[in-house]
Scaffold this motif. Structure first.
Motif, PDB file in Angstrom:
ATOM      1  N   LYS A  14       0.826  -1.218   0.000  1.00  0.00           N
ATOM      2  CA  LYS A  14       0.000   0.000   0.000  1.00  0.00           C
ATOM      3  C   LYS A  14       0.857   1.265   0.000  1.00  0.00           C
ATOM      4  O   LYS A  14       0.607   2.187  -0.770  1.00  0.00           O
ATOM      5  N   ASP A  15       1.869   1.316   0.864  1.00  0.00           N
ATOM      6  CA  ASP A  15       2.722   2.517   0.927  1.00  0.00           C
ATOM      7  C   ASP A  15       3.444   2.749  -0.393  1.00  0.00           C
ATOM      8  O   ASP A  15       3.615   3.892  -0.824  1.00  0.00           O
ATOM      9  N   GLU A  18       0.982   4.059  -3.114  1.00  0.00           N
ATOM     10  CA  GLU A  18       0.598   5.453  -2.888  1.00  0.00           C
ATOM     11  C   GLU A  18       1.768   6.435  -2.947  1.00  0.00           C
ATOM     12  O   GLU A  18       1.555   7.643  -2.920  1.00  0.00           O
ATOM     13  N   GLY A  46      -4.448  -1.495  -6.183  1.00  0.00           N
ATOM     14  CA  GLY A  46      -3.440  -0.685  -6.871  1.00  0.00           C
ATOM     15  C   GLY A  46      -2.301  -1.468  -7.487  1.00  0.00           C
ATOM     16  O   GLY A  46      -1.446  -0.893  -8.147  1.00  0.00           O
TER      17      GLY A  46
END
Length: 53
Positions: A14-15, A18, A46
């Motif tokens: 996730k990091d 993003e 994503g």
């Protein structure tokens, strides 16, 4: 772009997904069956597939 193995824990990347300097996070199928790889990919927001045969 980062090309990584599908993670064991959902949304582990996730990091990275993003991060403003990362264009795409691609996932190798990691030797999973297509059904298992698709399921894991679906649970990782994503991240896009990078399948090779």
């Amino acid at each position: 772009m980062l090309k990584l193995t599908l993670p064991e824990k959902d949304n582990s990347y996730k990091d990275l997904v993003e991060h403003p300097s990362v264009l795409r996070v691609l996932a190798f199928s990691g030797g999973y069956s297509r059904a298992e790889a698709n399921g894991r990919l679906t649970r990782n927001n994503g991240v896009i597939a990078s399948f090779s045969f």
